[in-house]
Design a protein around this motif. Structure first.
Motif, PDB file in Angstrom:
ATOM      1  N   ASN A   1      68.590 -53.786  39.013  1.00 55.66           N
ATOM      2  CA  ASN A   1      68.064 -53.906  37.654  1.00 55.66           C
ATOM      3  C   ASN A   1      66.569 -54.151  37.708  1.00 55.66           C
ATOM      4  O   ASN A   1      66.119 -55.111  38.324  1.00 55.66           O
ATOM      5  CB  ASN A   1      68.725 -55.084  36.930  1.00 55.66           C
ATOM      6  CG  ASN A   1      70.109 -54.752  36.483  1.00 55.66           C
ATOM      7  OD1 ASN A   1      70.295 -53.909  35.621  1.00 55.66           O
ATOM      8  ND2 ASN A   1      71.098 -55.412  37.069  1.00 55.66           N
ATOM      9  N   ILE A   2      65.821 -53.288  37.053  1.00 57.73           N
ATOM     10  CA  ILE A   2      64.370 -53.404  37.007  1.00 57.73           C
ATOM     11  C   ILE A   2      63.981 -53.891  35.615  1.00 57.73           C
ATOM     12  O   ILE A   2      64.510 -53.422  34.607  1.00 57.73           O
ATOM     13  CB  ILE A   2      63.722 -52.037  37.318  1.00 57.73           C
ATOM     14  CG1 ILE A   2      64.092 -51.630  38.759  1.00 57.73           C
ATOM     15  CG2 ILE A   2      62.219 -52.077  37.118  1.00 57.73           C
ATOM     16  CD1 ILE A   2      63.801 -50.195  39.082  1.00 57.73           C
TER      17      ILE A   2
ATOM     18  N   PRO B   1      57.291 -41.496  38.918  1.00 58.79           N
ATOM     19  CA  PRO B   1      55.975 -42.136  38.944  1.00 58.79           C
ATOM     20  C   PRO B   1      55.986 -43.420  39.781  1.00 58.79           C
ATOM     21  O   PRO B   1      56.997 -44.120  39.839  1.00 58.79           O
ATOM     22  CB  PRO B   1      55.707 -42.475  37.472  1.00 58.79           C
ATOM     23  CG  PRO B   1      56.651 -41.660  36.676  1.00 58.79           C
ATOM     24  CD  PRO B   1      57.832 -41.392  37.556  1.00 58.79           C
ATOM     25  N   ALA B   2      54.872 -43.701  40.402  1.00 61.20           N
ATOM     26  CA  ALA B   2      54.732 -44.937  41.174  1.00 61.20           C
ATOM     27  C   ALA B   2      54.779 -46.122  40.213  1.00 61.20           C
ATOM     28  O   ALA B   2      54.239 -46.068  39.112  1.00 61.20           O
ATOM     29  CB  ALA B   2      53.410 -44.930  41.943  1.00 61.20           C
ATOM     30  N   PHE B   3      55.472 -47.175  40.634  1.00 58.96           N
ATOM     31  CA  PHE B   3      55.537 -48.391  39.834  1.00 58.96           C
ATOM     32  C   PHE B   3      55.800 -49.580  40.735  1.00 58.96           C
ATOM     33  O   PHE B   3      56.277 -49.436  41.861  1.00 58.96           O
ATOM     34  CB  PHE B   3      56.625 -48.291  38.750  1.00 58.96           C
ATOM     35  CG  PHE B   3      58.033 -48.282  39.275  1.00 58.96           C
ATOM     36  CD1 PHE B   3      58.719 -49.462  39.512  1.00 58.96           C
ATOM     37  CD2 PHE B   3      58.671 -47.075  39.544  1.00 58.96           C
ATOM     38  CE1 PHE B   3      60.017 -49.445  39.998  1.00 58.96           C
ATOM     39  CE2 PHE B   3      59.965 -47.051  40.037  1.00 58.96           C
ATOM     40  CZ  PHE B   3      60.643 -48.237  40.268  1.00 58.96           C
ATOM     41  N   GLN B   4      55.481 -50.744  40.243  1.00 59.40           N
ATOM     42  CA  GLN B   4      55.830 -52.012  40.863  1.00 59.40           C
ATOM     43  C   GLN B   4      56.216 -52.952  39.739  1.00 59.40           C
ATOM     44  O   GLN B   4      55.352 -53.421  38.994  1.00 59.40           O
ATOM     45  CB  GLN B   4      54.675 -52.583  41.680  1.00 59.40           C
ATOM     46  CG  GLN B   4      54.416 -51.808  42.945  1.00 59.40           C
ATOM     47  CD  GLN B   4      53.478 -52.555  43.872  1.00 59.40           C
ATOM     48  OE1 GLN B   4      52.711 -53.415  43.459  1.00 59.40           O
ATOM     49  NE2 GLN B   4      53.534 -52.209  45.142  1.00 59.40           N
ATOM     50  N   LEU B   5      57.519 -53.198  39.628  1.00 59.55           N
ATOM     51  CA  LEU B   5      58.029 -54.056  38.561  1.00 59.55           C
ATOM     52  C   LEU B   5      58.995 -55.072  39.144  1.00 59.55           C
ATOM     53  O   LEU B   5      59.602 -54.839  40.196  1.00 59.55           O
ATOM     54  CB  LEU B   5      58.746 -53.218  37.498  1.00 59.55           C
ATOM     55  CG  LEU B   5      57.862 -52.284  36.672  1.00 59.55           C
ATOM     56  CD1 LEU B   5      58.708 -51.324  35.850  1.00 59.55           C
ATOM     57  CD2 LEU B   5      56.942 -53.089  35.769  1.00 59.55           C
ATOM     58  N   GLU B   6      59.156 -56.167  38.429  1.00 62.14           N
ATOM     59  CA  GLU B   6      60.046 -57.238  38.884  1.00 62.14           C
ATOM     60  C   GLU B   6      61.503 -56.835  38.759  1.00 62.14           C
ATOM     61  O   GLU B   6      61.884 -56.086  37.856  1.00 62.14           O
ATOM     62  CB  GLU B   6      59.818 -58.495  38.041  1.00 62.14           C
ATOM     63  CG  GLU B   6      58.443 -59.073  38.157  1.00 62.14           C
ATOM     64  CD  GLU B   6      58.171 -60.162  37.126  1.00 62.14           C
ATOM     65  OE1 GLU B   6      59.041 -60.424  36.263  1.00 62.14           O
ATOM     66  OE2 GLU B   6      57.084 -60.750  37.183  1.00 62.14           O
TER      67      GLU B   6
ATOM     68  N   VAL C   1      59.802 -57.771  43.792  1.00 60.92           N
ATOM     69  CA  VAL C   1      59.101 -56.645  43.178  1.00 60.92           C
ATOM     70  C   VAL C   1      59.693 -55.364  43.742  1.00 60.92           C
ATOM     71  O   VAL C   1      59.820 -55.200  44.957  1.00 60.92           O
ATOM     72  CB  VAL C   1      57.583 -56.723  43.437  1.00 60.92           C
ATOM     73  CG1 VAL C   1      56.873 -55.496  42.890  1.00 60.92           C
ATOM     74  CG2 VAL C   1      57.010 -57.987  42.821  1.00 60.92           C
ATOM     75  N   LEU C   2      60.068 -54.465  42.837  1.00 59.60           N
ATOM     76  CA  LEU C   2      60.663 -53.191  43.229  1.00 59.60           C
ATOM     77  C   LEU C   2      59.682 -52.068  42.923  1.00 59.60           C
ATOM     78  O   LEU C   2      58.879 -52.163  42.004  1.00 59.60           O
ATOM     79  CB  LEU C   2      61.965 -52.962  42.462  1.00 59.60           C
ATOM     80  CG  LEU C   2      63.049 -54.028  42.671  1.00 59.60           C
ATOM     81  CD1 LEU C   2      64.182 -53.843  41.671  1.00 59.60           C
ATOM     82  CD2 LEU C   2      63.581 -53.981  44.094  1.00 59.60           C
TER      83      LEU C   2
END
Length: 184
Positions: A121-122, A41-46, A54-55
């Motif tokens: 690491n997300i 799934p698409a995501f944008q997390l630190e 942002v990864l």
């Protein structure tokens, strides 16, 4: 008619008994994943260590990889951690850590003290990525192919048996397919 009504509770009881009896033979470690065969799934997390980085799912594609959901509050994650460290030293594939519903400072401290087996690491503080992947808790591990397609889900700590009998043969097959496709 009155006699028939008296048998309704018995029929309901027998039906529930059959249903519950069948459940005794299910393996709770084998979780079907509706996402197997589908893209991550698409995501944008630190990033855990650097809040400003942002990864996204694009940062994880290109190679066969493992996504490992872990947390400092998870005793099974602590059991699994030394094995992940050993795997990371063998450099067989990228292992991406998803710190799940945790406190950033505690997670960073734990990785500093115990060692960091993860390529990246997300930080999934609110569990959004975990929710999108159907994670029940930690640890859970996903095998993702070089095209970003989820190929397998494993819910329990990884150890030598799981690695050698289930995960590594699958990873080797996926890496062979990736080479045939011209991926790294």
């Amino acid at each position: 008619m009155k006699k028939f009504v008296l048998f309704i509770p018995l029929v309901i009881f027998l039906g529930m008994g059959v249903f519950l009896y069948k459940g005794l033979f299910l393996n709770p470690k084998v979780l079907d994943s509706a996402l197997e065969g589908k893209p991550l799934p698409a995501f944008q997390l630190e990033r855990l260590e650097v809040e400003t980085d942002v990864l996204s799912e694009k940062d994880l594609s290109g190679k066969v990889s493992m996504l490992n959901f872990w947390a400092t509050w998870c005793p099974a994650c602590k059991y699994e951690h030394p094995y992940l460290l050993m795997l990371s030293k063998r450099n067989l594939l990228p292992i991406y850590g998803i710190n799940y519903r945790d406190e950033r400072a505690l997670a960073i401290k734990e990785l500093r003290n115990q060692g960091d087996p993860y390529t990246l690491n997300i930080f999934d503080k609110d569990g959004r990525l975990g929710l999108d992947l159907g994670v029940y808790g930690a640890p859970e591990t996903f095998i993702v192919d070089h095209n970003g397609i989820i190929r397998y889900r494993y819910a329990d700590p990884i150890d030598q048996t799981v690695w050698s009998q289930t995960l590594y043969p699958m990873i080797q097959q996926l890496q062979t397919e990736a080479k045939a496709d011209g991926a790294s």
